[in-house]
Enzyme design. Structure first.
Site, PDB file in Angstrom:
ATOM      1  N   GLY A  16       0.843  -1.203   0.000  1.00 18.87           N
ATOM      2  CA  GLY A  16       0.000   0.000   0.000  1.00 18.87           C
ATOM      3  C   GLY A  16       0.873   1.246   0.000  1.00 18.87           C
ATOM      4  O   GLY A  16       0.503   2.269   0.572  1.00 18.87           O
ATOM      5  N   GLY A  17       2.030   1.150  -0.651  1.00 11.74           N
ATOM      6  CA  GLY A  17       3.013   2.242  -0.588  1.00 11.74           C
ATOM      7  C   GLY A  17       2.815   3.324  -1.645  1.00 11.74           C
ATOM      8  O   GLY A  17       3.580   4.280  -1.694  1.00 11.74           O
ATOM      9  N   GLY A  20      -1.324   7.590   0.414  1.00 10.18           N
ATOM     10  CA  GLY A  20      -1.688   7.697   1.831  1.00 10.18           C
ATOM     11  C   GLY A  20      -0.519   7.545   2.782  1.00 10.18           C
ATOM     12  O   GLY A  20       0.608   7.959   2.499  1.00 10.18           O
ATOM     13  N   LEU A  21      -0.800   6.901   3.912  1.00 12.18           N
ATOM     14  CA  LEU A  21       0.218   6.789   4.955  1.00 12.18           C
ATOM     15  C   LEU A  21       1.359   5.871   4.523  1.00 12.18           C
ATOM     16  O   LEU A  21       2.507   6.072   4.919  1.00 12.18           O
ATOM     17  CB  LEU A  21      -0.407   6.284   6.259  1.00 12.18           C
ATOM     18  CG  LEU A  21      -1.507   7.191   6.844  1.00 12.18           C
ATOM     19  CD1 LEU A  21      -2.083   6.571   8.111  1.00 12.18           C
ATOM     20  CD2 LEU A  21      -0.988   8.590   7.133  1.00 12.18           C
ATOM     21  N   ASP A  66      -1.883  -7.439  -5.792  1.00 15.48           N
ATOM     22  CA  ASP A  66      -2.892  -7.435  -4.733  1.00 15.48           C
ATOM     23  C   ASP A  66      -2.401  -8.316  -3.580  1.00 15.48           C
ATOM     24  O   ASP A  66      -2.069  -9.494  -3.814  1.00 15.48           O
ATOM     25  CB  ASP A  66      -4.203  -8.004  -5.324  1.00 15.48           C
ATOM     26  CG  ASP A  66      -5.393  -7.784  -4.426  1.00 15.48           C
ATOM     27  OD1 ASP A  66      -5.217  -7.766  -3.187  1.00 15.48           O
ATOM     28  OD2 ASP A  66      -6.514  -7.650  -4.957  1.00 15.48           O
ATOM     29  N   TYR A 147      -8.298  -0.005  17.962  1.00 17.25           N
ATOM     30  CA  TYR A 147      -9.463  -0.880  18.178  1.00 17.25           C
ATOM     31  C   TYR A 147      -9.148  -2.358  17.894  1.00 17.25           C
ATOM     32  O   TYR A 147     -10.030  -3.199  17.958  1.00 17.25           O
ATOM     33  CB  TYR A 147     -10.724  -0.374  17.461  1.00 17.25           C
ATOM     34  CG  TYR A 147     -10.682  -0.250  15.946  1.00 17.25           C
ATOM     35  CD1 TYR A 147     -10.482  -1.354  15.125  1.00 17.25           C
ATOM     36  CD2 TYR A 147     -10.929   0.974  15.337  1.00 17.25           C
ATOM     37  CE1 TYR A 147     -10.490  -1.239  13.753  1.00 17.25           C
ATOM     38  CE2 TYR A 147     -10.940   1.109  13.951  1.00 17.25           C
ATOM     39  CZ  TYR A 147     -10.716  -0.004  13.170  1.00 17.25           C
ATOM     40  OH  TYR A 147     -10.727   0.103  11.806  1.00 17.25           O
ATOM     41  N   PRO A 188      -1.972   3.362  15.009  1.00 14.08           N
ATOM     42  CA  PRO A 188      -2.269   4.792  14.875  1.00 14.08           C
ATOM     43  C   PRO A 188      -3.723   5.076  15.238  1.00 14.08           C
ATOM     44  O   PRO A 188      -4.611   4.273  14.983  1.00 14.08           O
ATOM     45  CB  PRO A 188      -2.040   5.082  13.389  1.00 14.08           C
ATOM     46  CG  PRO A 188      -1.520   3.812  12.778  1.00 14.08           C
ATOM     47  CD  PRO A 188      -1.914   2.702  13.702  1.00 14.08           C
ATOM     48  N   ARG A 199     -13.713   6.914   3.213  1.00 13.41           N
ATOM     49  CA  ARG A 199     -14.465   5.722   3.590  1.00 13.41           C
ATOM     50  C   ARG A 199     -15.002   5.782   5.018  1.00 13.41           C
ATOM     51  O   ARG A 199     -16.036   5.219   5.324  1.00 13.41           O
ATOM     52  CB  ARG A 199     -13.591   4.483   3.427  1.00 13.41           C
ATOM     53  CG  ARG A 199     -13.305   4.175   1.975  1.00 13.41           C
ATOM     54  CD  ARG A 199     -12.265   3.093   1.804  1.00 13.41           C
ATOM     55  NE  ARG A 199     -12.106   2.768   0.406  1.00 13.41           N
ATOM     56  CZ  ARG A 199     -11.163   3.293  -0.381  1.00 13.41           C
ATOM     57  NH1 ARG A 199     -10.302   4.172   0.094  1.00 13.41           N
ATOM     58  NH2 ARG A 199     -11.087   2.947  -1.652  1.00 13.41           N
TER      59      ARG A 199
HETATM   60  C1  HXC Z   1     -21.259  -1.988   3.001  1.00 15.87           C
HETATM   61  C2  HXC Z   1     -19.688  -2.501   1.385  1.00 15.87           C
HETATM   62  C3  HXC Z   1     -19.225  -1.147   1.385  1.00 15.87           C
HETATM   63  C4  HXC Z   1     -19.888  -0.224   2.272  1.00 15.87           C
HETATM   64  C5  HXC Z   1     -18.050  -2.293  -0.032  1.00 15.87           C
HETATM   65  N1  HXC Z   1     -18.933  -3.159   0.501  1.00 15.87           N
HETATM   66  N2  HXC Z   1     -18.209  -1.068   0.492  1.00 15.87           N
HETATM   67  N3  HXC Z   1     -20.694  -2.910   2.187  1.00 15.87           N
HETATM   68  N4  HXC Z   1     -20.886  -0.694   3.041  1.00 15.87           N
HETATM   69  N5  HXC Z   1     -19.504   1.047   2.321  1.00 15.87           N
HETATM   70  C6  HXC Z   1     -19.087  -4.561   0.157  1.00 15.87           C
HETATM   71  C7  HXC Z   1     -19.494  -4.728  -1.291  1.00 15.87           C
HETATM   72  O1  HXC Z   1     -20.890  -4.569  -1.455  1.00 15.87           O
HETATM   73  C8  HXC Z   1     -19.043  -6.165  -1.569  1.00 15.87           C
HETATM   74  O2  HXC Z   1     -19.961  -7.120  -1.062  1.00 15.87           O
HETATM   75  C9  HXC Z   1     -17.788  -6.274  -0.739  1.00 15.87           C
HETATM   76  O3  HXC Z   1     -17.846  -5.245   0.265  1.00 15.87           O
HETATM   77  C10 HXC Z   1     -16.533  -6.087  -1.564  1.00 15.87           C
HETATM   78  O4  HXC Z   1     -16.635  -4.841  -2.231  1.00 15.87           O
HETATM   79  P1  HXC Z   1     -15.871  -4.561  -3.599  1.00 15.87           P
HETATM   80  O5  HXC Z   1     -16.011  -3.136  -3.919  1.00 15.87           O
HETATM   81  O6  HXC Z   1     -16.278  -5.572  -4.621  1.00 15.87           O
HETATM   82  O7  HXC Z   1     -14.394  -4.962  -3.157  1.00 15.87           O
HETATM   83  P2  HXC Z   1     -13.012  -4.450  -3.638  1.00 15.87           P
HETATM   84  O8  HXC Z   1     -13.068  -3.861  -5.004  1.00 15.87           O
HETATM   85  O9  HXC Z   1     -12.080  -5.559  -3.386  1.00 15.87           O
HETATM   86  O10 HXC Z   1     -12.688  -3.227  -2.649  1.00 15.87           O
HETATM   87  C11 HXC Z   1     -12.356  -3.448  -1.309  1.00 15.87           C
HETATM   88  C12 HXC Z   1     -12.872  -2.297  -0.426  1.00 15.87           C
HETATM   89  C13 HXC Z   1     -12.431  -0.934  -1.005  1.00 15.87           C
HETATM   90  C14 HXC Z   1     -12.321  -2.511   0.982  1.00 15.87           C
HETATM   91  C15 HXC Z   1     -14.395  -2.339  -0.369  1.00 15.87           C
HETATM   92  O11 HXC Z   1     -12.959   0.133  -0.225  1.00 15.87           O
HETATM   93  C16 HXC Z   1     -10.934  -0.817  -1.071  1.00 15.87           C
HETATM   94  O12 HXC Z   1     -10.338  -1.268  -2.013  1.00 15.87           O
HETATM   95  N6  HXC Z   1     -10.307  -0.225  -0.046  1.00 15.87           N
HETATM   96  C17 HXC Z   1      -8.823  -0.103   0.026  1.00 15.87           C
HETATM   97  C18 HXC Z   1      -8.378   1.192   0.645  1.00 15.87           C
HETATM   98  C19 HXC Z   1      -8.996   1.468   1.985  1.00 15.87           C
HETATM   99  O13 HXC Z   1     -10.063   0.978   2.337  1.00 15.87           O
HETATM  100  N7  HXC Z   1      -8.318   2.312   2.751  1.00 15.87           N
HETATM  101  C20 HXC Z   1      -8.798   2.672   4.088  1.00 15.87           C
HETATM  102  C21 HXC Z   1      -8.038   1.916   5.098  1.00 15.87           C
HETATM  103  S1  HXC Z   1      -8.244   2.720   6.604  1.00 15.87           S
HETATM  104  P3  HXC Z   1     -21.106  -7.825  -2.003  1.00 15.87           P
HETATM  105  O14 HXC Z   1     -21.840  -8.725  -1.064  1.00 15.87           O
HETATM  106  O15 HXC Z   1     -21.950  -6.718  -2.547  1.00 15.87           O
HETATM  107  O16 HXC Z   1     -20.329  -8.578  -3.066  1.00 15.87           O
HETATM  108  C22 HXC Z   1      -7.939   1.733   7.824  1.00 15.87           C
HETATM  109  C23 HXC Z   1      -7.689   2.528   9.085  1.00 15.87           C
HETATM  110  C24 HXC Z   1      -8.353   1.974  10.290  1.00 15.87           C
HETATM  111  O17 HXC Z   1      -7.888   0.567   7.723  1.00 15.87           O
HETATM  112  C25 HXC Z   1      -8.137   2.865  11.528  1.00 15.87           C
HETATM  113  C26 HXC Z   1      -8.904   4.162  11.548  1.00 15.87           C
HETATM  114  C27 HXC Z   1      -8.777   4.952  12.874  1.00 15.87           C
END
Ligand code: HXC
Length: 283
Positions: A16-17, A20-21, A66, A147, A188, A199
């Site tokens: 994830g480089g 972002g972070l 991936d 968490y 963090p 998100r």
């Molecule tokens: C409910 C959701 C949703 C939402 C996705 N889904 N977003 N359900 N609410 N907001 C569901 C979809 O409907 C699907 O299920 C399943 O999750 C997979 O979604 P896809 O979009 O097909 O998956 P994909 O393309 O692989 O994407 C993965 C992802 C995406 C996680 C959903 O957001 C992503 O790529 N994120 C990577 C970057 C990221 O999230 N960064 C933030 C990290 S922050 P169904 O049943 O419909 O098939 C972090 C910090 C934590 O971790 C600490 C904070 C203090």
């Protein structure tokens, strides 16, 4: 705060480089002398970051793939070895997250987060870790969150997966210490980035964002350089005897959330003075 050659001759992979972070920490490693490999899904973003780093004089390689796919991680390792030779460090930073009431989650929604966070970390740790075992040396740093041990509503898949990553960190710190491989984690609190914030704080959640900040004892979110420095220290030989530790960097947020009387900081100071006056008068 560091000597400019703190990470000289270290070859470090950052998942994830590209943004972002992960990008911030990778850049800092590079500025401190490391050769960095950035890994992520989006080829265009990775190339942009690679060029940016090269312009800063950092030796960098980008590999797209991936973390959920073991074959992509094997490809990452092969390319990294070819470019830089021995791999000294791995930063498991790639993550996925979104907010949702848990009863609204689909089976796949839960699975997709666990696949990225827990399985992704496992894929990188096992595949790159075996290489480190052969080399009898390595440093693995995992990004978790506070968490991971408290749990959290509305991000249950992430909480479960991060808890697993923390358990993996501590378990392998003990099991692979004999191979001279160190495992640590950083937890963090909120560090705003475009990816995470879009998100976790979608439009309409502005009020929540303000109240979140109010609850942090330092009354502010984290700044990237603060995280970059901590990661650099834990990657460096200077932290060579720290193994199996998780370092929290959250301005005191999670402890404030747990403390029975934390909300008393909202009591106006004049009331404390009034109470003190009454107490003294009674005496
Ligand atoms: C409910 C959701 C949703 C939402 C996705 N889904 N977003 N359900 N609410 N907001 C569901 C979809 O409907 C699907 O299920 C399943 O999750 C997979 O979604 P896809 O979009 O097909 O998956 P994909 O393309 O692989 O994407 C993965 C992802 C995406 C996680 C959903 O957001 C992503 O790529 N994120 C990577 C970057 C990221 O999230 N960064 C933030 C990290 S922050 P169904 O049943 O419909 O098939 C972090 C910090 C934590 O971790 C600490 C904070 C203090």
């Amino acid at each position: 705060m560091f000597e400019s050659n703190l990470l000289k001759n270290k070859n470090i992979i950052v998942t994830g480089g590209g943004s972002g972070l992960g990008k911030s920490m990778a850049r800092r490693f590079g500025e401190l002398g490391a050769n960095v490999v950035i890994f992520g899904r989006r080829k265009d973003i990775l190339k942009e970051t690679e060029n940016e780093f090269k312009n800063l004089g950092i030796k960098v390689l980008s590999v797209d793939g991936d973390v959920r796919k073991p074959e992509d991680v094997q490809h990452l390792l092969d390319c990294s070895k070819k470019e830089f030779g021995v791999i000294n460090g791995l930063l498991n930073n790639a993550a996925g997250n979104f907010i949702s009431p848990t009863e609204m989650l689909s089976q796949n929604g839960f699975k997709s987060i666990v696949d990225i966070v827990l399985m992704g970390t496992w894929n990188c740790t096992s595949i790159i870790g075996k290489e480190m075992i052969d080399n009898k040396s390595g440093t693995i740093l995992n990004i978790v969150t506070t968490y991971a041990w408290t749990g959290s509503p509305f991000v249950v898949p992430s909480a479960c997966a991060k808890a697993g990553v923390l358990a993996m960190t501590r378990s392998l710190a003990v099991e692979w210490g004999k191979f001279n491989i160190r495992f640590n984690a950083i937890a963090p609190g909120p560090f705003p980035t475009k990816g995470a914030w879009s998100r976790l704080m979608p439009p309409g959640f502005e009020e929540f964002e303000n109240s979140m900040k109010e609850k942090i004892p330092m009354k502010r979110f984290g700044e990237r350089h603060e995280l970059e420095n901590l990661a650099s220290y834990l990657m460096s030989d200077g932290s060579g005897y720290i193994n199996g530790e998780v370092v929290t960097i959250d301005g005191g947020e999670w402890l404030a959330g747990a403390g029975e009387f934390s909300d008393l900081s909202k009591i106006p100071y004049s009331l404390w003075e009034e109470m003190s006056k009454i107490r003294k008068e009674k005496k």
